[in-house]
Design a protein around this motif. Structure first.
Motif, PDB file in Angstrom:
ATOM      1  N   TRP A  73       4.350  -5.278   3.457  1.00  0.00           N
ATOM      2  CA  TRP A  73       3.657  -4.414   2.480  1.00  0.00           C
ATOM      3  C   TRP A  73       2.922  -5.392   1.194  1.00  0.00           C
ATOM      4  CZ3 TRP A  73       2.547   0.654   3.545  1.00  0.00           C
ATOM      5  CH2 TRP A  73       3.411   1.154   4.862  1.00  0.00           C
ATOM      6  N   LEU A  74       1.933  -5.158   1.003  1.00  0.00           N
ATOM      7  CA  LEU A  74       1.100  -5.926   0.069  1.00  0.00           C
ATOM      8  C   LEU A  74       0.245  -5.054  -0.806  1.00  0.00           C
ATOM      9  CD1 LEU A  74      -0.704  -8.443   2.177  1.00  0.00           C
ATOM     10  CD2 LEU A  74       1.813  -8.850   1.320  1.00  0.00           C
ATOM     11  N   CYS A  75       0.698  -5.167  -2.321  1.00  0.00           N
ATOM     12  CA  CYS A  75       0.085  -4.183  -3.226  1.00  0.00           C
ATOM     13  C   CYS A  75      -1.085  -4.789  -4.037  1.00  0.00           C
ATOM     14  CB  CYS A  75       1.064  -3.991  -4.381  1.00  0.00           C
ATOM     15  SG  CYS A  75       0.431  -2.516  -5.522  1.00  0.00           S
ATOM     16  N   ARG A  76      -2.281  -4.489  -3.712  1.00  0.00           N
ATOM     17  CA  ARG A  76      -3.568  -5.243  -4.319  1.00  0.00           C
ATOM     18  C   ARG A  76      -4.501  -4.106  -4.702  1.00  0.00           C
ATOM     19  NH1 ARG A  76      -6.471  -8.559   0.015  1.00  0.00           N
ATOM     20  NH2 ARG A  76      -5.046 -10.107  -0.334  1.00  0.00           N
ATOM     21  N   ASP A  77      -4.987  -4.309  -5.915  1.00  0.00           N
ATOM     22  CA  ASP A  77      -6.124  -3.556  -6.280  1.00  0.00           C
ATOM     23  C   ASP A  77      -5.693  -1.929  -6.458  1.00  0.00           C
ATOM     24  OD1 ASP A  77      -7.733  -5.494  -6.846  1.00  0.00           O
ATOM     25  OD2 ASP A  77      -8.570  -5.412  -4.762  1.00  0.00           O
ATOM     26  N   LYS A  78      -4.394  -1.879  -6.899  1.00  0.00           N
ATOM     27  CA  LYS A  78      -3.589  -0.599  -6.843  1.00  0.00           C
ATOM     28  C   LYS A  78      -3.680   0.282  -5.453  1.00  0.00           C
ATOM     29  CE  LYS A  78      -5.120   0.515 -11.705  1.00  0.00           C
ATOM     30  NZ  LYS A  78      -5.857   1.381 -12.685  1.00  0.00           N
ATOM     31  N   ARG A  79      -3.284  -0.591  -4.512  1.00  0.00           N
ATOM     32  CA  ARG A  79      -3.400   0.019  -3.080  1.00  0.00           C
ATOM     33  C   ARG A  79      -2.276  -0.550  -2.186  1.00  0.00           C
ATOM     34  NH1 ARG A  79      -9.154   1.350  -0.529  1.00  0.00           N
ATOM     35  NH2 ARG A  79      -7.715   2.499   0.843  1.00  0.00           N
ATOM     36  N   TRP A  80      -1.679   0.004  -1.517  1.00  0.00           N
ATOM     37  CA  TRP A  80      -0.455  -0.466  -0.714  1.00  0.00           C
ATOM     38  C   TRP A  80      -1.299  -0.934   0.633  1.00  0.00           C
ATOM     39  CZ3 TRP A  80       3.689  -2.981  -1.919  1.00  0.00           C
ATOM     40  CH2 TRP A  80       4.347  -2.518  -2.905  1.00  0.00           C
ATOM     41  N   LEU A  81      -1.018  -2.239   1.150  1.00  0.00           N
ATOM     42  CA  LEU A  81      -1.561  -2.388   2.191  1.00  0.00           C
ATOM     43  C   LEU A  81      -0.415  -3.029   3.150  1.00  0.00           C
ATOM     44  CD1 LEU A  81      -3.529  -3.843   0.070  1.00  0.00           C
ATOM     45  CD2 LEU A  81      -4.773  -5.069   1.913  1.00  0.00           C
ATOM     46  N   ARG A  82      -0.602  -2.643   4.433  1.00  0.00           N
ATOM     47  CA  ARG A  82       0.701  -2.717   5.756  1.00  0.00           C
ATOM     48  C   ARG A  82       0.220  -3.867   6.738  1.00  0.00           C
ATOM     49  NH1 ARG A  82       1.169  -0.237  10.288  1.00  0.00           N
ATOM     50  NH2 ARG A  82       3.366  -0.278  11.167  1.00  0.00           N
ATOM     51  N   LEU A  83       1.217  -4.721   6.919  1.00  0.00           N
ATOM     52  CA  LEU A  83       0.947  -5.749   7.889  1.00  0.00           C
ATOM     53  C   LEU A  83       2.011  -5.651   8.793  1.00  0.00           C
ATOM     54  CD1 LEU A  83      -1.346  -8.255   8.505  1.00  0.00           C
ATOM     55  CD2 LEU A  83       0.677  -9.770   7.408  1.00  0.00           C
ATOM     56  N   PRO A  84       1.535  -5.282  10.184  1.00  0.00           N
ATOM     57  CA  PRO A  84       2.777  -5.290  11.405  1.00  0.00           C
ATOM     58  C   PRO A  84       3.594  -6.401  11.483  1.00  0.00           C
ATOM     59  CG  PRO A  84       0.805  -4.350  12.015  1.00  0.00           C
ATOM     60  CD  PRO A  84       0.548  -4.924  10.522  1.00  0.00           C
ATOM     61  N   GLU A  85       4.813  -6.372  11.723  1.00  0.00           N
ATOM     62  CA  GLU A  85       5.802  -7.492  11.806  1.00  0.00           C
ATOM     63  C   GLU A  85       5.071  -8.626  12.573  1.00  0.00           C
ATOM     64  OE1 GLU A  85      10.284  -8.256  13.340  1.00  0.00           O
ATOM     65  OE2 GLU A  85       9.296  -6.310  13.585  1.00  0.00           O
ATOM     66  N   THR A  86       4.279  -8.208  13.862  1.00  0.00           N
ATOM     67  CA  THR A  86       3.913  -9.223  14.626  1.00  0.00           C
ATOM     68  C   THR A  86       2.483  -9.873  14.330  1.00  0.00           C
ATOM     69  OG1 THR A  86       2.830  -7.529  15.929  1.00  0.00           O
ATOM     70  CG2 THR A  86       4.855  -8.169  16.518  1.00  0.00           C
ATOM     71  N   ALA A  87       2.092  -9.448  12.917  1.00  0.00           N
ATOM     72  CA  ALA A  87       0.853  -9.979  12.668  1.00  0.00           C
ATOM     73  C   ALA A  87       0.750 -11.494  12.320  1.00  0.00           C
ATOM     74  CB  ALA A  87       0.262  -9.337  11.619  1.00  0.00           C
ATOM     75  N   ASP A  88      -0.334 -12.026  12.271  1.00  0.00           N
ATOM     76  CA  ASP A  88      -0.526 -13.395  11.936  1.00  0.00           C
ATOM     77  C   ASP A  88      -0.661 -13.689  10.339  1.00  0.00           C
ATOM     78  OD1 ASP A  88      -1.031 -16.042  11.603  1.00  0.00           O
ATOM     79  OD2 ASP A  88      -2.865 -15.997  12.910  1.00  0.00           O
ATOM     80  N   LEU A  89       0.297 -14.369   9.760  1.00  0.00           N
ATOM     81  CA  LEU A  89       0.018 -14.463   8.112  1.00  0.00           C
ATOM     82  C   LEU A  89      -1.125 -15.053   7.850  1.00  0.00           C
ATOM     83  CD1 LEU A  89       3.702 -15.242   7.355  1.00  0.00           C
ATOM     84  CD2 LEU A  89       2.709 -13.208   7.056  1.00  0.00           C
ATOM     85  N   THR A  90      -1.677 -16.047   8.745  1.00  0.00           N
ATOM     86  CA  THR A  90      -2.882 -16.726   8.180  1.00  0.00           C
ATOM     87  C   THR A  90      -4.202 -15.754   8.234  1.00  0.00           C
ATOM     88  OG1 THR A  90      -3.364 -17.353  10.518  1.00  0.00           O
ATOM     89  CG2 THR A  90      -1.836 -18.674   9.041  1.00  0.00           C
ATOM     90  N   ALA A  91      -4.052 -14.599   8.583  1.00  0.00           N
ATOM     91  CA  ALA A  91      -4.939 -13.269   9.130  1.00  0.00           C
ATOM     92  C   ALA A  91      -4.629 -12.138   8.325  1.00  0.00           C
ATOM     93  CB  ALA A  91      -5.245 -13.244  10.414  1.00  0.00           C
ATOM     94  N   ILE A  92      -4.209 -12.363   6.905  1.00  0.00           N
ATOM     95  CA  ILE A  92      -3.741 -11.081   6.101  1.00  0.00           C
ATOM     96  C   ILE A  92      -4.815 -10.661   5.686  1.00  0.00           C
ATOM     97  CG2 ILE A  92      -2.649 -10.412   3.992  1.00  0.00           C
ATOM     98  CD1 ILE A  92      -0.473 -12.492   4.592  1.00  0.00           C
ATOM     99  N   ASP A  93      -5.707 -11.115   5.140  1.00  0.00           N
ATOM    100  CA  ASP A  93      -6.987 -10.585   4.637  1.00  0.00           C
ATOM    101  C   ASP A  93      -7.710  -9.860   5.740  1.00  0.00           C
ATOM    102  OD1 ASP A  93      -6.518 -11.314   1.965  1.00  0.00           O
ATOM    103  OD2 ASP A  93      -7.428 -13.252   2.282  1.00  0.00           O
ATOM    104  N   ARG A  94      -7.638 -10.242   7.045  1.00  0.00           N
ATOM    105  CA  ARG A  94      -8.496  -9.325   8.129  1.00  0.00           C
ATOM    106  C   ARG A  94      -7.520  -8.323   8.516  1.00  0.00           C
ATOM    107  NH1 ARG A  94      -9.046 -14.742   9.811  1.00  0.00           N
ATOM    108  NH2 ARG A  94      -8.098 -14.219  11.695  1.00  0.00           N
ATOM    109  N   GLN A  95      -6.230  -8.366   8.762  1.00  0.00           N
ATOM    110  CA  GLN A  95      -5.483  -7.771   9.639  1.00  0.00           C
ATOM    111  C   GLN A  95      -4.568  -6.674   8.617  1.00  0.00           C
ATOM    112  OE1 GLN A  95      -2.915  -9.439  12.132  1.00  0.00           O
ATOM    113  NE2 GLN A  95      -4.523 -10.977  13.160  1.00  0.00           N
ATOM    114  N   ALA A  96      -4.461  -6.802   7.047  1.00  0.00           N
ATOM    115  CA  ALA A  96      -3.846  -5.857   6.467  1.00  0.00           C
ATOM    116  C   ALA A  96      -4.446  -4.600   6.300  1.00  0.00           C
ATOM    117  CB  ALA A  96      -3.545  -6.413   5.079  1.00  0.00           C
TER     118      ALA A  96
END
Length: 848
Positions: free
Chosen positions: A132-155
């Motif tokens: 989970w990432l908090c950005r701009d007063k919003r929580w973003l969720r990234l599944p366990e299997t997601a690629d860390l290099t694609a956070i901005d696209r997949q979160a």
């Protein structure tokens, strides 16, 4: 990774103090002055055991010994100004750090951070492994299997009741299947996985509560607020069970629910720890006079590590650590009004009613064990004075008769309750006391006393209670050595006397004397002794460690000091119920475990009376408590609950992580092995080699491996196979060894395998265990346990070639790498590294 092993103490009535609260020990881990000018924002422990510490201007990694700064390990750190916000470890073990220049991931192979996403404020990993990432007063969720290099696209941005939140709080907590997030002002939301959205769970009664943190545990949701205190919410019913605000004026900041269910609240004015069952709480603050108090009252965060112990980060970069199961390491008593009257404590004794403390200058202290009241007997009393105030030894014959050996005043007999003192001094008659300077007295049942003198004539005396006469025994003609100590053997009728260069023995039945000299004693000055339950004599020395003397075989085994203890003198010696030796010395209180050849030192800084202990001032009582007197009072130790104080975080050998350090390590190892081999060669030249007679390999279980696949012709001491001329082992002996091997195997990862534990599980006496193991294997029990550890290490190396040597050592309960290398080579004729190369490819790049 090792758990911090520390200590607890249970005292006699005179040393217990009823405390209204639980005493937590805050061990300061930050350097003097703190890590930085600002406070500690976050901490996280990674999969290797390292603890990462985040401050606004710096990122540190702590390995249990030192801190490493990582500011310069970020991309473009030479051209950008970095500030740090947060850190988390993903379900895959990746370390993510939030900065003002983006989100970065750590690469342990290169020891650097690379950017994987644009800036986020906060990162969290829930119990299901989602990031989970908090950005701009919003929580973003990234599944366990997601690629860390694609956070901005997949979160995926998360909605709150179908809408973006207005004022998201950083309060975030999760259970095994549920995530909770809050807004700053009063609202709590619960995540619905199937809808991938947050739905409203509860609003606090105070809409301006300003939520700081939340913790979900055991069906309860704890919510800490700035203005409305702490709420305890039942998750199933959504009902508020309780509200607490006793800490509100201290400005709360952080919350933690520990493994025992206690609630920890960090504030600007210390830490409050509440028992939720009673509502009672304790307040912990910094105390300049208490080394184990909080280092700073301004607490910024509380973090729970993998072992469920707590780390407290505070202002000015202060960092402390709390093992929740730790109690004060030692209890010591120094002189104070209406208590101990003199600092130099020289001897102890206990009877049914009193605890007796002899001082070297202040006379005799009597403490009533029920009331704690002290009574003093000195040479200055108008009625019934002692003959001298320098007390060297005490023997209670009964609760009404106390015998006192003094320096300068001979022997005294104190009669209670009258307080009358009878003096026994040297005289013209041969049946009177021999000298007025007494070092030690010990009883012989209820028949009389043995008296050891402090002079250069090696003579002891026996006082017959019935006749009041002394009989003298000269131990060596024309000798001028001081006699240092004496003990009665618990296994036979022998009295042992320690001289500076010789041992002496008196048969208490026949009164025959015997002098024992060993060439090993020529290089030593013997100082003190104690006898274990099997009759083995342990002897302390000046500057040369411990000597083990086996009376039945006349064998002497030296246990030398490690480098850091070289040059110290053992003043007093006692053995605990686990066969570990405790010593008062001139550099602190020492402990030696012969099973694992491990030494520990406890200085004044950990709560002992001081670093200097008096000669012969040691006692073990019936409960197993150990007493050591020194120059500033005395220390009481409950040895059952004291372990090694070494503190390691990482499973890797972090001390040798740099190429230069590894080169130094190899050079040091080679040098030590060279010295050891020279010592072994000289020893073989001077002592006939004993042929190995170990028959254990005939019946050793498969889980303790044999070593037949390694050439051993050049290393007969490592060959555990029986000699071809040795008679075949009986079934009873084979069953005995098989059972012993199974017991050792079940405890092999423990550093403190004790002889007492082995005798209990083998259902035999200590002497029988020693004799039978020696007869069957040619080794004493300590050597045999070590051999089993080494064979287990070889098995682990063969079956798990990717493990580091440090990890192998953890599996077999060995803490010293140099000791492990030495023991392994003694067993197999080659170092662990060479053995690993010859028996399977080790993983390249792993630290050894």
């Amino acid at each position: 990774m090792y758990r911090l092993l520390i200590f607890i103490l249970a005292m006699l009535p005179m040393v217990t103090t009823s405390a209204a609260h639980e005493k937590y020990i805050f061990r300061t881990l930050s350097p003097e002055g703190g890590l930085c000018p600002d406070g500690i924002l976050e901490m996280e422990q990674d999969g290797d055991g390292y603890v990462w510490v985040v401050t606004e201007q710096h990122l540190y990694r702590y390995d249990g010994t030192e801190y490493k700064k990582y500011y310069s390990h970020f991309e473009h750190s030479d051209s950008l100004d970095y500030t740090f916000d947060d850190i988390t470890v993903t379900a895959q073990g990746k370390v993510l750090v939030s900065t003002n220049n983006g989100l970065f991931v750590y690469h342990p192979q290169t020891d650097r951070f690379t950017k994987v996403a644009r800036t986020v404020n906060q990162t969290r990993t829930d119990k299901a492994g989602n990031l989970w990432l908090c950005r701009d007063k919003r929580w973003l969720r990234l599944p366990e299997t997601a690629d860390l290099t694609a956070i901005d696209r997949q979160a995926v941005p998360q909605l709150f009741d179908g809408k973006p939140p207005i004022s998201i709080s950083w309060a975030f907590t999760s259970t095994n299947d549920t995530v909770y997030a809050t807004t700053f002002y009063s609202k709590i939301y619960r995540y619905t996985p199937d809808k991938q959205t947050f739905t409203h769970f509860l609003s606090l009664p105070d809409e301006y509560a300003y939520i700081l943190e939340a913790e979900a545990q055991q069906g309860k949701l704890w919510v800490l607020t700035l203005h409305a205190g702490l709420y305890k919410i039942d998750i199933a019913t959504r009902a508020i069970d309780a509200q607490y605000d006793f800490f509100r004026e201290s400005e709360p900041r952080t919350l933690n629910i520990d493994k025992h269910g206690k609630v920890w609240i960090g504030t600007k004015k210390g830490i409050y720890v509440m028992n939720p069952d009673t509502g009672g709480y304790d307040h912990y603050t910094h105390d300049a006079n208490d080394k184990f108090s909080l280092p700073n009252n301004s607490v910024w965060m509380i973090y729970e590590d993998h072992l469920c112990n707590l780390w407290i980060g505070g202002y000015a970069g202060s960092l402390s650590y709390v093992n929740l199961d730790e109690e004060p390491s030692f209890t010591f008593f120094s002189p104070e009004a209406e208590r101990l009257n003199y600092g130099m404590v020289s001897t102890f004794a206990v009877d049914d009613h009193s605890f007796w403390i002899g001082t070297d200058g202040g006379g005799l202290n009597q403490m009533n064990r029920k009331t704690g009241k002290f009574t003093y007997y000195t040479a200055e009393l108008k009625e019934h004075p002692l003959s001298a105030d320098n007390i060297k030894s005490i023997v209670p014959r009964s609760s009404n008769e106390i015998w006192i050996g003094t320096f300068g005043g001979g022997l005294n007999r104190l009669q209670l309750p009258s307080g009358k003192v009878d003096h026994f001094l040297p005289g013209k008659s041969d049946d009177m006391l021999y000298a007025k300077n007494i070092r030690k007295i010990i009883p012989e049942n209820d028949n009389g006393l043995w008296v050891l003198y402090q002079n250069t004539t090696p003579l002891v005396s026996y006082l017959d209670y019935n006749t009041g006469k002394f009989t003298h025994y000269l131990l060596e003609e024309e000798a001028k050595y001081l006699l240092m100590d004496m003990e009665c053997s618990p296994t036979d009728n022998l009295l042992w006397i320690i001289g500076q260069k010789n041992l002496y023995q008196i048969n208490r039945t026949t009164r025959r004397t015997k002098m024992i000299h060993h060439p090993e004693f020529d290089r030593m000055s013997l100082t003190s002794c104690c006898i274990d339950s099997t009759g083995i004599l342990w002897i302390g020395t000046a500057k040369n460690g411990i000597v083990e003397y086996l009376p039945h075989s006349d064998e002497v085994i030296s246990h030398d000091f490690p480098a850091e203890l070289k040059g110290s003198t053992i003043s007093s010696l006692e053995i605990d119920r686990h066969g570990r030796l405790w010593m008062g010395s001139d550099i602190g209180l020492l402990r030696y475990d012969p099973v694992v050849n491990a030494w520990n030192k406890y200085e004044k800084s950990v709560g002992t009376q001081g670093n200097v202990y008096l000669l012969g001032s040691a006692m073990r009582d019936k409960k197993g408590l150990l007493y050591f007197g020194g120059t500033n009072g005395f220390t009481i130790v409950d040895s059952d609950h004291i372990g090694f104080t070494r503190y390691k975080l990482s499973t890797g050998n972090t001390m040798w992580s740099t190429p230069l350090a590894r080169v130094l390590y190899v050079a040091l190892t080679v040098a030590l092995l060279g010295i050891w081999m020279i010592h072994r060669y000289k020893k073989r030249k001077s002592v006939p080699a004993e042929q190995p007679t170990d028959a254990a390999s005939q019946e050793v279980p498969s889980d303790i491996p044999q070593t037949d696949n390694h050439p051993q012709a050049d290393h007969p001491e490592a060959d555990n196979r029986p000699n071809v001329d040795t008679p075949p082992m009986s079934k009873a002996d084979a069953d005995f060894l098989q059972t012993l091997n199974a017991v050792i195997e079940s405890h092999i990862d423990q550093s403190d395998i004790s002889v007492e534990m082995l005798t209990t599980e083998m259902s035999c006496s200590r002497s029988k265990l020693f004799q039978r193991v020696k007869a069957l294997t040619g080794k004493n029990i300590v050597q045999y346990v070590l051999s089993c550890r080494m064979r287990k290490a070889a098995q682990i190396v063969r079956e798990n070639p990717n493990l580091t040597m440090r990890e192998v050592m953890i599996e077999i309960g060995i803490e010293s790498s140099s000791y492990f290398t030495k023991a392994f080579k003694n067993e197999f004729g080659e170092s662990p590294t060479v053995y690993a190369k010859n028996n399977g490819e080790t993983q390249k790049g792993r630290t050894r």
